[in-house]
Design an enzyme around this catalytic site. Structure first.
Site, PDB file in Angstrom:
ATOM      1  N   LYS A  21      10.356  -1.574  13.411  1.00 42.33           N
ATOM      2  CA  LYS A  21       8.956  -1.581  12.968  1.00 42.33           C
ATOM      3  C   LYS A  21       8.292  -2.834  13.503  1.00 42.33           C
ATOM      4  O   LYS A  21       8.960  -3.862  13.667  1.00 42.33           O
ATOM      5  CB  LYS A  21       8.877  -1.577  11.440  1.00 42.33           C
TER       6      LYS A  21
HETATM    7  P1  NAD Z   1      -4.173   4.632   7.780  1.00 40.70           P
HETATM    8  O1  NAD Z   1      -4.478   3.223   8.134  1.00 40.70           O
HETATM    9  O2  NAD Z   1      -4.697   5.730   8.632  1.00 40.70           O
HETATM   10  O3  NAD Z   1      -4.648   4.918   6.264  1.00 40.70           O
HETATM   11  C1  NAD Z   1      -4.292   4.097   5.188  1.00 40.70           C
HETATM   12  C2  NAD Z   1      -5.045   4.566   3.949  1.00 40.70           C
HETATM   13  O4  NAD Z   1      -4.623   3.749   2.838  1.00 40.70           O
HETATM   14  C3  NAD Z   1      -6.560   4.408   4.044  1.00 40.70           C
HETATM   15  O5  NAD Z   1      -7.181   5.568   3.510  1.00 40.70           O
HETATM   16  C4  NAD Z   1      -6.845   3.216   3.153  1.00 40.70           C
HETATM   17  O6  NAD Z   1      -8.125   3.268   2.558  1.00 40.70           O
HETATM   18  C5  NAD Z   1      -5.757   3.381   2.103  1.00 40.70           C
HETATM   19  N1  NAD Z   1      -5.530   2.136   1.369  1.00 40.70           N
HETATM   20  C6  NAD Z   1      -5.274   0.911   1.865  1.00 40.70           C
HETATM   21  N2  NAD Z   1      -5.161   0.011   0.863  1.00 40.70           N
HETATM   22  C7  NAD Z   1      -5.338   0.705  -0.279  1.00 40.70           C
HETATM   23  C8  NAD Z   1      -5.345   0.353  -1.665  1.00 40.70           C
HETATM   24  N3  NAD Z   1      -5.135  -0.896  -2.058  1.00 40.70           N
HETATM   25  N4  NAD Z   1      -5.553   1.330  -2.579  1.00 40.70           N
HETATM   26  C9  NAD Z   1      -5.769   2.612  -2.196  1.00 40.70           C
HETATM   27  N5  NAD Z   1      -5.773   2.994  -0.913  1.00 40.70           N
HETATM   28  C10 NAD Z   1      -5.559   2.059   0.036  1.00 40.70           C
HETATM   29  O7  NAD Z   1      -2.571   4.708   7.654  1.00 40.70           O
HETATM   30  P2  NAD Z   1      -1.625   5.990   7.802  1.00 40.70           P
HETATM   31  O8  NAD Z   1      -1.180   6.065   9.216  1.00 40.70           O
HETATM   32  O9  NAD Z   1      -2.278   7.154   7.152  1.00 40.70           O
HETATM   33  O10 NAD Z   1      -0.351   5.530   6.956  1.00 40.70           O
HETATM   34  C11 NAD Z   1      -0.271   5.690   5.538  1.00 40.70           C
HETATM   35  C12 NAD Z   1       1.187   5.546   5.102  1.00 40.70           C
HETATM   36  O11 NAD Z   1       1.992   6.527   5.792  1.00 40.70           O
HETATM   37  C13 NAD Z   1       1.847   4.215   5.410  1.00 40.70           C
HETATM   38  O12 NAD Z   1       2.812   3.940   4.427  1.00 40.70           O
HETATM   39  C14 NAD Z   1       2.551   4.469   6.736  1.00 40.70           C
HETATM   40  O13 NAD Z   1       3.625   3.564   6.964  1.00 40.70           O
HETATM   41  C15 NAD Z   1       3.047   5.883   6.480  1.00 40.70           C
HETATM   42  N6  NAD Z   1       3.379   6.641   7.695  1.00 40.70           N
HETATM   43  C16 NAD Z   1       2.451   6.848   8.679  1.00 40.70           C
HETATM   44  C17 NAD Z   1       2.806   7.629   9.785  1.00 40.70           C
HETATM   45  C18 NAD Z   1       1.806   7.967  10.867  1.00 40.70           C
HETATM   46  O14 NAD Z   1       2.150   8.793  11.733  1.00 40.70           O
HETATM   47  N7  NAD Z   1       0.603   7.435  10.852  1.00 40.70           N
HETATM   48  C19 NAD Z   1       4.099   8.145   9.901  1.00 40.70           C
HETATM   49  C20 NAD Z   1       5.018   7.918   8.863  1.00 40.70           C
HETATM   50  C21 NAD Z   1       4.633   7.169   7.772  1.00 40.70           C
END
Ligand code: NAD
Length: 426
Positions: free
Chosen positions: A112
């Site tokens: 990561k």
């Molecule tokens: P992103 O940046 O697109 O979205 C993050 C979301 O979290 C946003 O809607 C933001 O407003 C919200 N957020 C941030 N702080 C917050 C808070 N304090 N309270 C409430 N909401 C809050 O990120 P993403 O890519 O959607 O990733 C989200 C999760 O999924 C993470 O844990 C990431 O590691 C995991 N993930 C992502 C992927 C991917 O392909 N993008 C793959 C596997 C896992």
């Protein structure tokens, strides 16, 4: 924990994650050397580099790349842009990537990366310069056969394109075609895979389709609430809408909204793209954080950041099932409360493995100079995910354990099999 060089802090995310890895290793009676190897990452790379801002000022940036394990293949894992990121968070996410890839039987290890930056606070030009400097600072610590980053919180396909372009320009002429596969999650027109943007949400929907019938919940009638409306949250919601499920409450960094009649996931995605957050969306009414957690639903999906469901939140939840779309959203203390309340938890390494699986498809397509149809991607993803979900469910049934313990066990058994065959070099 002490002999494994741990801080001894039960609230520390890395300690919480490794405690579960070690407890699962005990459960499986795995050899001591495997416990030692997996307890710490192989490499922790930290870089500092200056970048010039639009107004001429220079700013010093801090970036990380943690490579946890590569016994199963090249290191693989996302890169996060977030102002509050910490090394222990990146280490935790790297361990979870090792487990996720092993659970899915992908030919990858786990890594990561992160950059301590708020992407919303920079212009597109600044973000491009920051990204290029980061990749140049990482140098040979990444590579298409060695360590392959992807998007995560705060990064997207455009940022992946800048990363790939920088790496290609730093590569020898004869390696430039292969160099493109140094990162996945690229835009479609520059080596990306059809279906990659929605892949994590799509994977979660396939997991739910496979496992929900065992829990007596039908997706067509499922009421759910969601934290996070970024890539993972909004795609999950759009795909669940196609299955007939009802989004009753949603919370992101801007606040929480609810509508017991259900909200249109697609219109909400358009609203968030324009306004930056869910608050103010006309199809729902603003509510308090407490009311958000108390919403009566079948399914609760955390899709934002780590450690958001502690005991306080778990006590408020009024659902049958938690499906972890975010990485490590539930603390051990939160999970104990959920278990006491009879709420089942589907773990993140199973629920959000769709992203890395389609990243693997992208890497394969790049290496063969091919582009698959989206239906082919979806079909392959569904087959691999439902197989993994069945594997985890069968382990949980036969060993009378939680789905989290079962998912970790299925992953660790695979790593143990590889170590037994390869041995430890030199
Ligand atoms: P992103 O940046 O697109 O979205 C993050 C979301 O979290 C946003 O809607 C933001 O407003 C919200 N957020 C941030 N702080 C917050 C808070 N304090 N309270 C409430 N909401 C809050 O990120 P993403 O890519 O959607 O990733 C989200 C999760 O999924 C993470 O844990 C990431 O590691 C995991 N993930 C992502 C992927 C991917 O392909 N993008 C793959 C596997 C896992």
């Amino acid at each position: 924990m002490n002999e494994l060089h741990y801080p001894g802090d039960p609230d520390n995310l890395y300690e919480q994650t490794i405690a579960e890895v070690l407890a699962t290793a005990d459960f499986l009676n795995l050899p001591e050397h495997l416990r030692l190897i997996l307890a710490q990452p192989k490499n922790e790379v930290m870089v500092h580099f200056p970048v010039q801002m639009d107004d001429g000022r220079w700013q010093l940036m801090k970036g990380y790349r943690v490579q946890h394990n590569n016994v199963a293949g090249p290191y693989k894992g996302g890169i996060r842009y977030h102002a509050g990121v910490k090394l222990d968070e990146v280490k935790t996410l790297a361990v979870l990537m090792t487990l996720k890839c092993a659970l899915m039987r992908l030919p990858y290890g786990g890594a990561k990366g992160a950059l301590k930056v708020d992407p919303r606070a920079h212009s597109s030009e600044e973000l491009m310069r920051i990204t290029r400097r980061f990749i140049s600072a990482l140098g040979n610590n990444i590579g298409p056969d060695y360590d392959i980053p992807a998007p995560d919180v705060g990064t997207n396909a455009q940022i992946m394109a800048w990363m790939a372009d920088t790496y290609i320009n730093m590569s020898e002429m004869h390696n430039r075609v292969e160099a493109k596969s140094v990162v996945t999650g690229k835009p479609l027109s520059f080596g990306g895979s059809p279906g990659r943007e929605k892949a994590t949400g799509q994977g979660l929907v396939f997991v739910l389709e496979t496992l929900l019938p065992n829990l007596g919940i039908e997706l067509t009638e499922c009421r759910y609430s969601l934290i996070g409306y970024g890539n993972v949250g909004s795609w999950t919601a759009r795909l669940l809408q196609d299955r007939g499920s009802k989004l009753q409450a949603v919370m992101d960094h801007s606040g929480a909204i609810r509508n017991p009649e259900g909200m249109s996931a697609r219109k909400l995605a358009e609203y968030v793209a324009e306004h930056g957050g869910v608050v103010g969306y006309p199809g729902g009414e603003a509510c308090s954080e407490e009311a958000f957690y108390q919403e009566e639903v079948d399914l609760f999906i955390p899709a934002a950041l780590e450690q958001m469901i502690g005991p306080e939140q778990a006590k408020l939840l009024n659902c049958k099932l938690v499906a972890e779309a975010a990485n490590a959203p539930t603390t051990p203390a939160g999970e104990r409360v959920l278990t006491e309340k009879g709420i089942e938890v589907l773990p993140a390494i199973l629920c959000n493995c769709g992203g890395v699986t389609v990243s693997y498809f992208e890497w394969k397509q790049n290496r063969q100079s091919e582009t698959w149809e989206e239906t082919e991607v979806d079909h392959k993803l569904q087959a691999m995910i439902s197989e993994a979900a069945h594997r985890v469910h069968a382990f949980a049934e036969s060993h009378h354990c939680s789905m989290r313990r079962a998912a970790f066990a299925v992953a660790l058994q695979h790593l143990q099999d590889i170590y037994a065959l390869r041995g430890i070099f030199p």
